[in-house]
Design an enzyme around this catalytic site. Structure first.
Site, short mmCIF file in Angstrom:
data_model
loop_
_atom_site.label_atom_id
_atom_site.label_comp_id
_atom_site.label_asym_id
_atom_site.label_seq_id
_atom_site.Cartn_x
_atom_site.Cartn_y
_atom_site.Cartn_z
N ARG A 74 0.85 -1.19 0.00
CA ARG A 74 0.00 0.00 0.00
C ARG A 74 0.88 1.24 0.00
O ARG A 74 1.60 1.51 0.97
CB ARG A 74 -0.91 0.00 1.23
CG ARG A 74 -1.91 1.15 1.28
CD ARG A 74 -2.91 0.92 2.41
NE ARG A 74 -4.00 1.87 2.40
CZ ARG A 74 -3.98 3.03 3.06
NH1 ARG A 74 -2.93 3.37 3.78
NH2 ARG A 74 -5.04 3.83 3.01
N SER A 120 -13.27 -2.68 0.00
CA SER A 120 -13.54 -2.10 1.33
C SER A 120 -15.00 -1.71 1.41
O SER A 120 -15.51 -1.02 0.51
CB SER A 120 -12.73 -0.82 1.53
OG SER A 120 -11.36 -1.12 1.62
N LYS A 125 -5.06 5.88 8.67
CA LYS A 125 -5.77 6.36 7.49
C LYS A 125 -6.60 7.58 7.89
O LYS A 125 -7.76 7.45 8.29
CB LYS A 125 -6.67 5.25 6.93
CG LYS A 125 -7.28 5.64 5.59
CD LYS A 125 -8.13 4.55 4.97
CE LYS A 125 -8.59 5.03 3.62
NZ LYS A 125 -9.67 4.31 3.06
N1 TZP Z 1 -8.64 1.15 5.84
C1 TZP Z 1 -9.50 1.29 6.84
S1 TZP Z 1 -8.70 1.57 8.30
C2 TZP Z 1 -7.19 1.48 7.58
C3 TZP Z 1 -7.34 1.25 6.22
C4 TZP Z 1 -6.26 1.12 5.24
C5 TZP Z 1 -5.92 1.68 8.32
C6 TZP Z 1 -5.59 0.56 9.26
O1 TZP Z 1 -4.37 0.75 9.90
P1 TZP Z 1 -4.10 0.37 11.43
O2 TZP Z 1 -2.77 1.01 11.72
O3 TZP Z 1 -4.00 -1.13 11.50
O4 TZP Z 1 -5.20 0.94 12.24
#
Ligand code: TZP
Ligand code: MG
Length: 212
Positions: free
Chosen positions: A37, A106, A135
């Site tokens: 990503r 998603s 995010k």
């Molecule tokens: N999509 C929804 S939450 C997220 C993504 C890419 C981030 C998740 O990262 P983390 O650090 O595991 O909370």
């Protein structure tokens, strides 16, 4: 396919480790799916990095997924792509990638989940389940009740994401997630391999107890 521990690389929070180093360490710790990503890296560099990661995942027999970037999946013959609601449409991605590639979507609501299933998505990512700083543009936390609601509406694999760590693993697995997608709890850990091992052992232990 085993969605237990779905690790997503992120060079912004890996304390100087490259995508490749993160991937290698996560695979050594037992990641069962690996996603690249990066929303900023130039295509040419991303392709080079993804080719190297793909070599490692192949050796381990772990599926390699690329976030958002269908053209990179194509270029490196990765195993699939993960798309958000605002990315390329599922049907366009399917046309470009063909039947064999994995397409994950998603979703945040039952309605989106049903639509993704109708479009024959291979799996769903649901989140953010908990608040996350990784995010910044993610909506507010959906919570466990939403995860359960979606679980009861679809029967394709679902992976929970957002703020997941060893302390809330059990709750998301109990709610019906087939696996967890993790960024910061692994990628920002001082020892990525050890962080993965710990999570993996715990997931296997909980799943066994839950009879899954
Ligand atoms: N999509 C929804 S939450 C997220 C993504 C890419 C981030 C998740 O990262 P983390 O650090 O595991 O909370
Ligand atoms: Mg996306």
């Amino acid at each position: 396919m085993n969605y237990d521990l779905y690790i997503i690389t992120d060079q912004r929070i890996s304390h100087g480790k490259s995508h490749l180093e993160v991937a290698e360490a996560a695979l050594a710790g037992g990641a069962t799916v690996l996603q690249f990503r990066d929303k900023e890296m130039e295509d040419s560099e991303a392709i080079e990095v993804c080719q190297k990661i793909h070599k490692l995942t192949k050796k381990k027999g772990v599926p390699f997924i690329v976030n958002d970037r269908v053209e990179i999946v194509k270029a490196v013959d990765a195993d699939g792509v993960h798309l958000g609601q605002e990315d390329m449409s599922f049907s366009s991605a399917r046309k470009i990638l063909g039947k064999e590639k994995i397409i994950g979507i998603s979703v945040e609501t039952v309605e989106q989940a049903l639509k993704a299933v109708e479009g024959e998505a291979d799996y769903l990512g649901i989140g953010p389940i908990y608040p996350t700083a990784t995010k910044p543009d993610a909506g507010k936390a959906l919570g466990i009740a939403r995860l359960k609601e979606i679980r009861e509406s679809v029967n394709i694999p679902i992976v929970a994401i957002g703020g997941i760590n060893e302390n809330n693993l059990e709750e998301v697995l109990r709610a019906g997630a087939d696996g967890v997608a993790v960024i910061s709890a692994v990628v920002s850990a001082p020892d990525i391999t050890e962080a993965c091992r710990k999570l993996k052992n715990k997931i296997e232990y909980i799943k066994k107890r839950l009879g899954k």
